[in-house]
Structure formats: structure tokens, C-alpha cells
Design an enzyme around this catalytic site. Sequence first.
Site, PDB file in Angstrom:
ATOM      1  N   ALA A   1      30.056  71.890 -25.902  1.00 22.34           N
ATOM      2  CA  ALA A   1      28.866  72.108 -26.734  1.00 22.34           C
ATOM      3  C   ALA A   1      29.204  72.321 -28.214  1.00 22.34           C
ATOM      4  O   ALA A   1      28.402  71.971 -29.088  1.00 22.34           O
ATOM      5  CB  ALA A   1      28.071  73.304 -26.204  1.00 22.34           C
TER       6      ALA A   1
ATOM      7  N   PRO B   1      33.843  75.318 -24.194  1.00 17.19           N
ATOM      8  CA  PRO B   1      33.030  76.211 -23.375  1.00 17.19           C
ATOM      9  C   PRO B   1      32.435  75.561 -22.134  1.00 17.19           C
ATOM     10  O   PRO B   1      32.000  74.412 -22.180  1.00 17.19           O
ATOM     11  CB  PRO B   1      31.908  76.651 -24.333  1.00 17.19           C
ATOM     12  CG  PRO B   1      31.885  75.621 -25.404  1.00 17.19           C
ATOM     13  CD  PRO B   1      33.305  75.164 -25.548  1.00 17.19           C
ATOM     14  N   ASN B   2      32.455  76.326 -21.078  1.00 15.43           N
ATOM     15  CA  ASN B   2      31.864  75.988 -19.773  1.00 15.43           C
ATOM     16  C   ASN B   2      32.675  74.970 -18.974  1.00 15.43           C
ATOM     17  O   ASN B   2      32.364  74.722 -17.815  1.00 15.43           O
ATOM     18  CB  ASN B   2      30.404  75.508 -19.921  1.00 15.43           C
ATOM     19  CG  ASN B   2      29.539  76.551 -20.596  1.00 15.43           C
ATOM     20  OD1 ASN B   2      29.491  77.687 -20.132  1.00 15.43           O
ATOM     21  ND2 ASN B   2      28.896  76.211 -21.697  1.00 15.43           N
TER      22      ASN B   2
ATOM     23  N   ARG C   1      29.695  73.313 -11.891  1.00 19.07           N
ATOM     24  CA  ARG C   1      28.593  73.222 -12.842  1.00 19.07           C
ATOM     25  C   ARG C   1      27.968  71.833 -12.803  1.00 19.07           C
ATOM     26  O   ARG C   1      28.690  70.837 -12.966  1.00 19.07           O
ATOM     27  CB  ARG C   1      29.206  73.477 -14.221  1.00 19.07           C
ATOM     28  CG  ARG C   1      28.382  73.096 -15.390  1.00 19.07           C
ATOM     29  CD  ARG C   1      29.277  72.928 -16.618  1.00 19.07           C
ATOM     30  NE  ARG C   1      28.463  72.817 -17.795  1.00 19.07           N
ATOM     31  CZ  ARG C   1      28.855  72.262 -18.920  1.00 19.07           C
ATOM     32  NH1 ARG C   1      30.071  71.772 -19.042  1.00 19.07           N
ATOM     33  NH2 ARG C   1      28.044  72.202 -19.938  1.00 19.07           N
TER      34      ARG C   1
ATOM     35  N   GLU D   1      38.855  62.560 -29.090  1.00 17.97           N
ATOM     36  CA  GLU D   1      37.683  63.310 -28.614  1.00 17.97           C
ATOM     37  C   GLU D   1      37.236  62.724 -27.271  1.00 17.97           C
ATOM     38  O   GLU D   1      37.096  61.505 -27.146  1.00 17.97           O
ATOM     39  CB  GLU D   1      36.562  63.178 -29.656  1.00 17.97           C
ATOM     40  CG  GLU D   1      35.258  63.831 -29.241  1.00 17.97           C
ATOM     41  CD  GLU D   1      34.152  63.633 -30.291  1.00 17.97           C
ATOM     42  OE1 GLU D   1      34.442  63.094 -31.391  1.00 17.97           O
ATOM     43  OE2 GLU D   1      33.010  64.003 -29.990  1.00 17.97           O
TER      44      GLU D   1
ATOM     45  N   HIS E   1      34.455  63.141 -23.921  1.00 22.29           N
ATOM     46  CA  HIS E   1      33.330  63.751 -23.208  1.00 22.29           C
ATOM     47  C   HIS E   1      33.227  63.124 -21.835  1.00 22.29           C
ATOM     48  O   HIS E   1      33.355  61.901 -21.696  1.00 22.29           O
ATOM     49  CB  HIS E   1      32.016  63.579 -23.976  1.00 22.29           C
ATOM     50  CG  HIS E   1      32.078  64.223 -25.320  1.00 22.29           C
ATOM     51  ND1 HIS E   1      32.035  65.583 -25.486  1.00 22.29           N
ATOM     52  CD2 HIS E   1      32.279  63.686 -26.546  1.00 22.29           C
ATOM     53  CE1 HIS E   1      32.179  65.854 -26.769  1.00 22.29           C
ATOM     54  NE2 HIS E   1      32.329  64.730 -27.436  1.00 22.29           N
TER      55      HIS E   1
ATOM     56  N   ARG F   1      22.017  61.245 -23.364  1.00 24.51           N
ATOM     57  CA  ARG F   1      21.435  62.560 -23.095  1.00 24.51           C
ATOM     58  C   ARG F   1      20.575  63.027 -24.289  1.00 24.51           C
ATOM     59  O   ARG F   1      20.139  62.207 -25.088  1.00 24.51           O
ATOM     60  CB  ARG F   1      22.570  63.522 -22.743  1.00 24.51           C
ATOM     61  CG  ARG F   1      23.386  63.013 -21.531  1.00 24.51           C
ATOM     62  CD  ARG F   1      24.519  63.943 -21.156  1.00 24.51           C
ATOM     63  NE  ARG F   1      24.014  65.235 -20.695  1.00 24.51           N
ATOM     64  CZ  ARG F   1      24.788  66.319 -20.552  1.00 24.51           C
ATOM     65  NH1 ARG F   1      26.091  66.245 -20.815  1.00 24.51           N
ATOM     66  NH2 ARG F   1      24.273  67.455 -20.128  1.00 24.51           N
TER      67      ARG F   1
ATOM     68  N   TYR G   1      28.792  66.290 -14.116  1.00 25.50           N
ATOM     69  CA  TYR G   1      30.199  66.485 -14.472  1.00 25.50           C
ATOM     70  C   TYR G   1      31.173  66.299 -13.305  1.00 25.50           C
ATOM     71  O   TYR G   1      32.379  66.436 -13.496  1.00 25.50           O
ATOM     72  CB  TYR G   1      30.386  67.887 -15.068  1.00 25.50           C
ATOM     73  CG  TYR G   1      29.598  68.094 -16.351  1.00 25.50           C
ATOM     74  CD1 TYR G   1      29.921  67.371 -17.502  1.00 25.50           C
ATOM     75  CD2 TYR G   1      28.546  68.985 -16.415  1.00 25.50           C
ATOM     76  CE1 TYR G   1      29.199  67.544 -18.674  1.00 25.50           C
ATOM     77  CE2 TYR G   1      27.818  69.171 -17.584  1.00 25.50           C
ATOM     78  CZ  TYR G   1      28.149  68.447 -18.711  1.00 25.50           C
ATOM     79  OH  TYR G   1      27.446  68.620 -19.878  1.00 25.50           O
TER      80      TYR G   1
ATOM     81  N   ASN H   1      38.108  68.087 -25.701  1.00 25.10           N
ATOM     82  CA  ASN H   1      36.701  68.112 -25.304  1.00 25.10           C
ATOM     83  C   ASN H   1      36.157  69.463 -25.739  1.00 25.10           C
ATOM     84  O   ASN H   1      36.315  70.466 -25.049  1.00 25.10           O
ATOM     85  CB  ASN H   1      36.544  67.913 -23.794  1.00 25.10           C
ATOM     86  CG  ASN H   1      35.078  67.820 -23.378  1.00 25.10           C
ATOM     87  OD1 ASN H   1      34.178  68.101 -24.178  1.00 25.10           O
ATOM     88  ND2 ASN H   1      34.843  67.418 -22.143  1.00 25.10           N
TER      89      ASN H   1
HETATM   90  C1  DQA Z   1      30.466  67.498 -22.728  1.00 26.60           C
HETATM   91  C2  DQA Z   1      29.131  67.081 -23.344  1.00 26.60           C
HETATM   92  C3  DQA Z   1      28.531  68.211 -24.173  1.00 26.60           C
HETATM   93  O1  DQA Z   1      27.305  67.792 -24.740  1.00 26.60           O
HETATM   94  C4  DQA Z   1      28.261  69.409 -23.282  1.00 26.60           C
HETATM   95  O2  DQA Z   1      27.796  70.488 -24.066  1.00 26.60           O
HETATM   96  C5  DQA Z   1      29.448  69.809 -22.472  1.00 26.60           C
HETATM   97  C6  DQA Z   1      30.326  68.784 -21.920  1.00 26.60           C
HETATM   98  C7  DQA Z   1      31.029  66.430 -21.783  1.00 26.60           C
HETATM   99  O3  DQA Z   1      32.222  66.487 -21.498  1.00 26.60           O
HETATM  100  O4  DQA Z   1      30.279  65.551 -21.319  1.00 26.60           O
HETATM  101  O5  DQA Z   1      29.645  70.995 -22.187  1.00 26.60           O
HETATM  102  O6  DQA Z   1      31.408  67.695 -23.777  1.00 26.60           O
END
Ligand code: DQA
Length: 143
Positions: free
Chosen positions: A77, A12-13, A20, A98, A100, A107, A25, A74
Site C-alpha cells: 500500500a 505492509p500486510n 489475506r 517494483e 505487485h 483495481r 493474492y 513490493n
Molecule cells: C500489492 C498491491 C497494493 O495495491 C496493495 O496495497 C498490496 C499488495 C500487490 O502486491 O498486488 O498490499 O502491492
Amino acid sequence: MHHHRLVIINGPNLNLLGKREPEVYGKLGFEDYLNTLTAKFPTVSFDYFQSNIEGELIDAIQKFGFTHDGIVLNAAAYTHTSVGIGDAVKAVPARVVEVHISNTFAREAFRHVSYISAHAVGVILGFGLDGYELAVEGLLKKL
Ligand code: DQA
């Protein structure tokens, strides 16, 4: 040479990358980054899937997890909340890395938990979008 099949799955996102919170990011959209990434690995065939919906991510892990050698995941959230995505990663034969973009340990505390890490072959975080390339390199050595 053996032709590996990898899929990048974003949660998501991450469709908003570039728009964003660019200070966290970065400014690059994922589709643009993906073009440069795939060009660096000419022997690998890549698929890409993004969804904001938890169940669609589980469906994608189930589908690609039996057809592809590896998954770069990835889950954004949902990493920190989804027992279902963690179970899907555990259920499929594909190796999963995995990723990020941000250093989640630098964080909020709720980002320090991952339901995926225990079932992944490795975790890469904090290197921005370069983390996806590092994940592919690491994954290829594990196949
Ligand atoms: C994320 C880190 C997550 O905590 C966050 O909710 C994201 C992006 C990252 O790529 O740093 O949406 O996965």
C-alpha cells in the site's frame, strides 16, 4: 561466476500472504514461496525483509541499497502513498525492480499511482507470486 546479492523487501500486510484475500493474492505464504524461489537461483545470495512500518522499509532500502546489487521491492500500500520510499529508492545505487502480485491497474484508481515506478529499472505486476521470480530474472540481466 560472479555472486550477486539481492534482497526482497515486502511492505505492509504481505506478512499475511496466504491468509489475506486469497482470491487476490493466492494461498501460499511468502516464506514457503521464498524457499522455492531461492532454490531456482543457486548463484544468487538472497536476503529477505518484511515490515508493516514505512520508516523501517526506508531504513532497509538505505541499508541494503548500498550493500546489495539489486532490490525486489513490493512496497504494497505504501507504493501509492509514500514519497519517502520513492525518494529512498532514488537515493541508493542498487537497482530496484517494483513488483505487485495483483494487477494494480485493474483495481481501484488509488492503486494506479506509484511513487516508486519512476525510480525503478522495471515494474512487474499481475503475475501473482511468479512476479518475484520474473523480477529476479530481469534484474540479473540489468546487473
Ligand atoms: C500489492 C498491491 C497494493 O495495491 C496493495 O496495497 C498490496 C499488495 C500487490 O502486491 O498486488 O498490499 O502491492
